[in-house]
Design a protein around this motif. Structure first.
Motif, PDB file in Angstrom:
ATOM      1  N   GLY A 309      41.340  80.247  38.563  1.00 54.60           N
ATOM      2  CA  GLY A 309      40.289  81.097  39.109  1.00 54.60           C
ATOM      3  C   GLY A 309      40.580  82.573  39.113  1.00 54.60           C
ATOM      4  N   VAL A 310      41.793  82.971  38.709  1.00 61.54           N
ATOM      5  CA  VAL A 310      42.108  84.391  38.644  1.00 61.54           C
ATOM      6  C   VAL A 310      41.474  84.966  37.388  1.00 61.54           C
ATOM      7  CG1 VAL A 310      43.972  86.055  38.255  1.00 61.54           C
ATOM      8  CG2 VAL A 310      44.191  84.320  40.025  1.00 61.54           C
ATOM      9  N   ALA A 311      40.804  86.088  37.544  1.00 63.20           N
ATOM     10  CA  ALA A 311      40.004  86.635  36.454  1.00 63.20           C
ATOM     11  C   ALA A 311      40.794  87.556  35.540  1.00 63.20           C
ATOM     12  CB  ALA A 311      38.802  87.387  37.031  1.00 63.20           C
ATOM     13  N   GLY A 312      42.097  87.432  35.536  1.00 65.66           N
ATOM     14  CA  GLY A 312      42.895  88.225  34.622  1.00 65.66           C
ATOM     15  C   GLY A 312      44.211  88.667  35.230  1.00 65.66           C
ATOM     16  N   ILE A 313      45.226  88.740  34.378  1.00 68.36           N
ATOM     17  CA  ILE A 313      46.544  89.258  34.752  1.00 68.36           C
ATOM     18  C   ILE A 313      46.917  90.239  33.660  1.00 68.36           C
ATOM     19  CG2 ILE A 313      48.923  88.681  35.336  1.00 68.36           C
ATOM     20  CD1 ILE A 313      47.925  85.731  35.608  1.00 68.36           C
ATOM     21  N   PHE A 383      25.628  82.410  46.483  1.00 66.51           N
ATOM     22  CA  PHE A 383      24.257  82.843  46.246  1.00 66.51           C
ATOM     23  C   PHE A 383      24.093  83.557  44.906  1.00 66.51           C
ATOM     24  CE2 PHE A 383      24.025  81.561  50.475  1.00 66.51           C
ATOM     25  CZ  PHE A 383      22.730  81.624  50.968  1.00 66.51           C
ATOM     26  N   ASN A 384      25.192  83.940  44.287  1.00 62.08           N
ATOM     27  CA  ASN A 384      25.157  84.546  42.957  1.00 62.08           C
ATOM     28  C   ASN A 384      26.145  83.834  42.036  1.00 62.08           C
ATOM     29  OD1 ASN A 384      24.050  86.421  41.171  1.00 62.08           O
ATOM     30  ND2 ASN A 384      25.605  87.955  41.582  1.00 62.08           N
ATOM     31  N   GLY A 385      26.348  82.526  42.305  1.00 62.34           N
ATOM     32  CA  GLY A 385      27.347  81.779  41.562  1.00 62.34           C
ATOM     33  C   GLY A 385      28.730  81.960  42.155  1.00 62.34           C
ATOM     34  N   VAL A 386      29.736  81.433  41.476  1.00 62.46           N
ATOM     35  CA  VAL A 386      31.111  81.480  41.975  1.00 62.46           C
ATOM     36  C   VAL A 386      32.023  82.120  40.929  1.00 62.46           C
ATOM     37  CG1 VAL A 386      33.050  80.162  42.904  1.00 62.46           C
ATOM     38  CG2 VAL A 386      30.714  79.331  43.217  1.00 62.46           C
ATOM     39  N   ARG A 387      32.769  83.114  41.354  1.00 63.25           N
ATOM     40  CA  ARG A 387      33.766  83.715  40.474  1.00 63.25           C
ATOM     41  C   ARG A 387      35.086  82.968  40.668  1.00 63.25           C
ATOM     42  NH1 ARG A 387      33.860  89.822  41.263  1.00 63.25           N
ATOM     43  NH2 ARG A 387      31.828  89.682  40.215  1.00 63.25           N
ATOM     44  N   SER A 388      35.851  83.273  41.690  1.00 62.79           N
ATOM     45  CA  SER A 388      37.114  82.577  41.931  1.00 62.79           C
ATOM     46  C   SER A 388      36.932  81.585  43.085  1.00 62.79           C
ATOM     47  CB  SER A 388      38.220  83.573  42.306  1.00 62.79           C
ATOM     48  OG  SER A 388      38.393  84.545  41.299  1.00 62.79           O
ATOM     49  N   PRO A 389      37.480  80.384  42.957  1.00 61.83           N
ATOM     50  CA  PRO A 389      38.329  79.896  41.865  1.00 61.83           C
ATOM     51  C   PRO A 389      37.600  79.051  40.818  1.00 61.83           C
ATOM     52  CG  PRO A 389      38.528  78.430  43.730  1.00 61.83           C
ATOM     53  CD  PRO A 389      37.537  79.508  44.137  1.00 61.83           C
ATOM     54  N   LEU A 390      36.302  78.795  40.976  1.00 66.68           N
ATOM     55  CA  LEU A 390      35.608  77.843  40.109  1.00 66.68           C
ATOM     56  C   LEU A 390      35.102  78.448  38.806  1.00 66.68           C
ATOM     57  CD1 LEU A 390      33.534  75.922  42.822  1.00 66.68           C
ATOM     58  CD2 LEU A 390      35.639  75.169  41.699  1.00 66.68           C
ATOM     59  N   MET A 391      34.841  79.751  38.787  1.00 61.66           N
ATOM     60  CA  MET A 391      34.282  80.414  37.612  1.00 61.66           C
ATOM     61  C   MET A 391      33.052  79.663  37.093  1.00 61.66           C
ATOM     62  SD  MET A 391      35.764  83.219  36.860  1.00 61.66           S
ATOM     63  CE  MET A 391      37.268  84.132  37.127  1.00 61.66           C
ATOM     64  N   THR A 419      31.954  84.058  53.313  1.00 60.09           N
ATOM     65  CA  THR A 419      32.698  84.948  52.424  1.00 60.09           C
ATOM     66  C   THR A 419      34.172  85.014  52.830  1.00 60.09           C
ATOM     67  OG1 THR A 419      32.224  86.963  53.707  1.00 60.09           O
ATOM     68  CG2 THR A 419      30.646  86.336  52.017  1.00 60.09           C
ATOM     69  N   ALA A 420      34.447  84.886  54.121  1.00 57.34           N
ATOM     70  CA  ALA A 420      35.841  84.883  54.581  1.00 57.34           C
ATOM     71  C   ALA A 420      36.548  83.592  54.170  1.00 57.34           C
ATOM     72  CB  ALA A 420      35.896  85.065  56.095  1.00 57.34           C
ATOM     73  N   TYR A 421      35.839  82.460  54.217  1.00 56.48           N
ATOM     74  CA  TYR A 421      36.428  81.200  53.743  1.00 56.48           C
ATOM     75  C   TYR A 421      36.765  81.312  52.256  1.00 56.48           C
ATOM     76  CZ  TYR A 421      34.468  79.086  58.026  1.00 56.48           C
ATOM     77  OH  TYR A 421      34.139  78.785  59.334  1.00 56.48           O
ATOM     78  N   GLY A 422      35.837  81.903  51.486  1.00 48.90           N
ATOM     79  CA  GLY A 422      36.091  82.078  50.061  1.00 48.90           C
ATOM     80  C   GLY A 422      37.304  82.949  49.802  1.00 48.90           C
ATOM     81  N   THR A 423      37.467  83.974  50.626  1.00 47.36           N
ATOM     82  CA  THR A 423      38.647  84.837  50.505  1.00 47.36           C
ATOM     83  C   THR A 423      39.919  84.064  50.829  1.00 47.36           C
ATOM     84  OG1 THR A 423      37.574  86.966  50.863  1.00 47.36           O
ATOM     85  CG2 THR A 423      39.840  86.761  51.642  1.00 47.36           C
ATOM     86  N   ARG A 424      39.879  83.231  51.860  1.00 46.64           N
ATOM     87  CA  ARG A 424      41.066  82.450  52.223  1.00 46.64           C
ATOM     88  C   ARG A 424      41.472  81.526  51.081  1.00 46.64           C
ATOM     89  NH1 ARG A 424      42.185  78.966  57.805  1.00 46.64           N
ATOM     90  NH2 ARG A 424      43.859  77.656  56.974  1.00 46.64           N
ATOM     91  N   MET A 425      40.494  80.944  50.386  1.00 44.61           N
ATOM     92  CA  MET A 425      40.826  80.081  49.250  1.00 44.61           C
ATOM     93  C   MET A 425      41.557  80.877  48.172  1.00 44.61           C
ATOM     94  SD  MET A 425      37.877  77.266  48.628  1.00 44.61           S
ATOM     95  CE  MET A 425      39.103  76.224  47.856  1.00 44.61           C
ATOM     96  N   ILE A 426      41.123  82.098  47.957  1.00 43.30           N
ATOM     97  CA  ILE A 426      41.762  82.938  46.946  1.00 43.30           C
ATOM     98  C   ILE A 426      43.190  83.292  47.359  1.00 43.30           C
ATOM     99  CG2 ILE A 426      41.690  85.230  45.888  1.00 43.30           C
ATOM    100  CD1 ILE A 426      38.582  84.942  45.977  1.00 43.30           C
ATOM    101  N   VAL A 427      43.374  83.683  48.618  1.00 46.76           N
ATOM    102  CA  VAL A 427      44.709  84.020  49.120  1.00 46.76           C
ATOM    103  C   VAL A 427      45.651  82.831  48.967  1.00 46.76           C
ATOM    104  CG1 VAL A 427      46.035  84.574  51.195  1.00 46.76           C
ATOM    105  CG2 VAL A 427      43.906  85.806  50.715  1.00 46.76           C
ATOM    106  N   GLU A 428      45.180  81.650  49.345  1.00 46.98           N
ATOM    107  CA  GLU A 428      46.029  80.460  49.277  1.00 46.98           C
ATOM    108  C   GLU A 428      46.385  80.102  47.839  1.00 46.98           C
ATOM    109  OE1 GLU A 428      44.140  77.351  51.527  1.00 46.98           O
ATOM    110  OE2 GLU A 428      44.650  78.278  53.451  1.00 46.98           O
ATOM    111  N   SER A 429      45.458  80.335  46.899  1.00 44.98           N
ATOM    112  CA  SER A 429      45.750  80.022  45.504  1.00 44.98           C
ATOM    113  C   SER A 429      46.846  80.933  44.956  1.00 44.98           C
ATOM    114  CB  SER A 429      44.479  80.124  44.654  1.00 44.98           C
ATOM    115  OG  SER A 429      44.031  81.464  44.549  1.00 44.98           O
ATOM    116  N   PHE A 430      46.874  82.189  45.405  1.00 39.40           N
ATOM    117  CA  PHE A 430      47.940  83.100  44.990  1.00 39.40           C
ATOM    118  C   PHE A 430      49.284  82.631  45.538  1.00 39.40           C
ATOM    119  CE2 PHE A 430      44.632  86.116  43.853  1.00 39.40           C
ATOM    120  CZ  PHE A 430      45.210  86.827  42.825  1.00 39.40           C
TER     121      PHE A 430
END
Length: 554
Positions: A309-313, A383-391, A419-430
Motif C-alpha cells: 500500500g505504500v505509494a512509492g519509495i 468516499f473517494n476510493g482507497v489509496r493505502s493500503p488497498l490501492m 480517517t484516523a483509523y485509516g492513518t493507524r493502519m498505515i502507521v502499523e504497516s510501516f
C-alpha cells in the motif's frame, strides 16, 4: 543586504507564492491565486461532458497564477529583484499534461479544444482505473521488481495509467504529444527553458528507480505497442534529485515576473512532500501527515523496504540522502466538506449563522464532552476510493450503526474517526515492515483549525502528536528548496537538510492520548479492520457491483 527565496505551492484549487527570509524563516509576504477553471469534473470549457471519476484542469491557470502571485509578493514586500536568491515550487501529483516540443499544451491547439484527454489530468483523476488494473496485472505476471516498491499495486492516480487511458481512448493525443509532463516539471521548463524531471515526480508517480531507471521497453510494449518507446519519445530528460538546482530563470520569464535573469530554480517536489521539508524534518523516524482534502503520510529512512500500500519509495525523493516513503488517504477533508454541504439540517445552519461561526465549528462545539464510542457509529473513509493500503479506487464510503436518534454531529465525528483509523493502519504497516514511526507531526489547514480532530488522531493512533508550526508548510518547503538551489556562498547553507533544520517549524505543544478513549478506540479499530477486510479484499464486492449498476444507468 537581506536575502529572500520564493516558494510556489500549486494545490488542487489555487497556487500560493510565499516570500521567505532565508536566515530567519520570516514569512514576509504571501499571495494566493484561485484557478478560474477550478477542477473540471463534469465538463470542459467547450461544453463537452465528462464521465464519472474525471478531474481535469486548464494549464493556463497555472501560468496566470505563477505570474500574478510572484508579482504580488514582490510588490507587497518591496524587495528588490537582486535580493531574491532562489525559487522553489511544489505541485499536486500525479498531475500530467501532453505538450508540444515548444512546451505548448495540446489543449491550447484548436484541433484539441474539444478533446478531454488533451487537458491536464489532475492527481485525483480516476478515469484510468481499468488501465491501472491492466498495468498491475502485467507487472506481476512479468515479475517486475519495481512493483514491490509501490506497495505491490498500481494506482490510477499515477502517470502511466493516465497515459495508457489516453492511448486507449484518444490515441491521436498521444501521437501528437512530443512530451508528456508532470505539471511540476512543465512549470520548471517554463521558468528555466530547460526540460528536466524531478526524481520526486518520476519516482513516486512514473515507476522511475535511481538504479534501474524506468521499466523496460518490453514491459511498456506489453502494455500497448504504442508505448514501447515511451521513455525515449515522451519522457527522457535529466532526472534531478530534491535539493538540486533544476536551472536558472530565463530572460523572458524574469521580465514577466519582475526578477533577475539567472535566478536559481530548485527541483520541484510533490506538494505534500514539501510540507515535510517545510516542517524541518530532515532525518528518519518522524512521520509527517498532511491532512487536507486528502492526506499524505511521509517518512524518511535509510533502508529501502517494500511495504503493502505504500505509494512509492524514492531515493532523494523528499530529502537528500534518504529514501522517502509515501502512503496516503484520498478522502479526508473532502468528505468532511461533503457532509457539511449535503447533510446538515437548516436549523444547524441558522444556529451557526447566529453564533457567527462555521458549520465545522458548530459541529465541533456540539461534540464537546463526547466520549469515544458514544455515538455507536463506525465509518469507512473510502468516499473517494482507497489509496493505502488497498490501492483500489472502485470502493466507496460506509457509515454503520445509525438509527433514528443519530445526530448530525455524531456522523461528522464518525467520519473524522474513520480517517484516523485509516492513518493507524498505515502507521502499523510501516512498523510491521521495519520502518519505525517514533513520532507524528500533522500539517495542513485542518489540524490548525480543529483541535478536536488532533485529539481523535492522538487517541486512535495512541501516540503523541505535534503540529507543524506554519500554515504555509508546503510553500515554506518549496522556498527552502529554492534556497538549496543557490550556492552555499550565497546562502550559507550546505544542503537542503541544513536549511530545513534551521527554517522549518514544529510547534512545541504536544497532544497526548487519553487512556480511556484509547482503550475504547482499540475495540472500534478492530471493528474497522473487520469491515476493511470484508469490503476491501473481496469477501463481499457489493461496493463494486453497486458502482457497476450506477455506471450502466448513466
Amino acid at each position: 543586504m537581506a536575502k529572500y527565496a520564493i516558494g510556489l505551492d500549486y494545490g488542487t484549487l489555487s497556487v500560493r507564492a510565499l516570500m521567505v527570509d532565508i536566515h530567519t524563516g520570516e514569512e514576509v509576504a504571501t499571495s494566493v491565486y484561485e484557478y478560474p477553471h477550478g477542477v473540471m469534473e463534469t465538463r470542459i470549457p467547450s461544453g463537452k461532458k465528462l464521465p464519472s471519476g474525471w478531474a481535469l484542469q486548464d494549464p493556463q491557470d497555472y501560468m496566470d497564477g505563477l505570474i500574478t502571485t510572484v508579482r504580488n509578493v514582490m510588490k507587497q514586500s518591496n524587495i528588490l529583484p537582486e535580493e531574491v536568491i532562489g525559487i522553489g515550487l511544489d505541485f499536486t501529483s500525479s498531475t500530467i499534461l501532453p505538450v508540444k516540443a515548444d512546451k505548448t499544451p495540446l489543449c491550447f491547439l484548436p484541433e484539441f479544444k474539444d478533446e478531454p484527454h488533451a487537458y491536464v489530468k489532475l492527481w485525483k483523476h480516476h478515469g484510468g482505473e481499468e488501465e491501472a488494473l491492466q498495468i498491475d496485472q502485467i507487472a506481476k505476471e512479468r515479475g517486475e521488481k519495481w512493483i514491490s516498491l509501490y506497495g505491490g499495486k498500481v494506482s490510477s492516480e499515477w502517470m502511466m495509467p493516465k497515459i495508457l487511458e489516453t492511448i486507449h481512448h484518444a490515441p491521436e493525443v498521444y501521437k501528437e504529444a512530443d512530451r508528456i509532463m508532470e505539471a511540476m516539471d512543465w512549470i520548471i521548463w517554463e521558468l528555466t527553458g530547460e526540460e528536466s524531471r524531478s526524481a520526486c515526480g518520476a519516482g513516486y508517480k512514473a515507476f522511475y528507480h535511481h538504479e534501474m531507471g524506468y521499466p523496460s521497453k518490453d514491459f511498456f510494449k506489453a502494455l500497448d505497442p504504442m508505448m514501447e518507446n515511451i521513455v525515449e519519445e515522451k519522457l527522457d530528460a535529466p532526472i534531478k534529485g530534491i535539493g538540486e538546482t533544476a536551472g536558472y530563470l530565463t530572460d523572458s520569464m524574469a521580465r514577466v515576473l519582475g526578477l533577475l535573469p539567472g535566478t536559481p530554480v530548485g527541483t520541484a517536489i510533490i506538494d505534500a512532500h514539501s510540507s515535510l521539508v517545510g516542517s524541518g524534518i530532515s532525518k528518519p523516524g518522524t512521520m509527517m501527515i498532511i491532512v487536507g482534502t486528502s492526506s499524505c503520510h511521509m517518512i524518511l529512512s535509510e533502508a529501502e523496504e517494500g511495504i503493502p500500500g505504500v505509494a512509492g519509495i524514492v531515493k532523494d525523493g523528499i530529502m537528500p540522502g534518504y529514501f522517502g516513503y509515501e502512503a496516503g488517504q484520498c478522502c479526508v477533508g473532502d468528505h468532511f466538506a461533503w457532509f457539511t454541504d449535503n447533510c446538515v439540517p437548516v436549523s444547524y445552519e441558522a444556529e451557526a449563522k447566529e453564533k457567527g461561526i462555521s458549520i465545522h465549528q458548530l459541529l465541533t462545539e456540539k461534540l464537546s464532552g463526547y466520549k469515544a464510542g458514544q455515538s455507536g457509529l463506525i465509518a469507512l473513509d473510502w468516499f473517494n476510493g482507497v489509496r493505502s493500503p488497498l490501492m483500489d479506487f472502485n470502493l466507496n464510503g460506509l457509515i454503520m450503526g445509525m438509527n433514528l436518534l443519530t445526530k448530525p454531529e455524531e456522523i461528522y465525528l464518525s467520519l473524522i474517526e474513520a480517517t484516523a483509523y485509516g492513518t493507524r493502519m498505515i502507521v502499523e504497516s510501516f512498523e510491521e515492515a521495519g520502518v519505525p514511526v517514533d513520532s507524528i507531526v500533522l500539517s495542513g489547514g485542518i489540524p490548525l483549525k480543529n483541535k478536536m480532530l488532533i485529539q481523535v488522531y492522538t487517541d486512535i493512533c495512541n501516540r503523541e502528536i505535534k503540529i507543524c508550526g506554519s500554515s504555509n508548510a508546503s510553500a515554506m518547503g518549496a522556498a527552502i528548496l529554492g534556497i538549496a538551489a543557490a550556492s552555499e556562498q550565497t546562502t550559507g547553507y550546505k544542503t537542503a537538510n541544513e536549511a530545513a533544520e534551521k527554517l522549518g517549524r514544529i510547534n512545541d505543544e504536544v497532544y497526548t492520548p487519553n487512556p480511556e478513549n484509547a482503550a475504547v478506540y482499540d475495540k472500534l479499530y478492530a471493528e474497522y479492520k473487520t469491515l476493511h477486510e470484508y469490503f476491501g479484499k473481496g469477501a463481499n464486492d457489493v461496493m463494486k457491483r453497486l458502482n457497476a449498476i450506477r455506471d450502466m444507468q448513466k
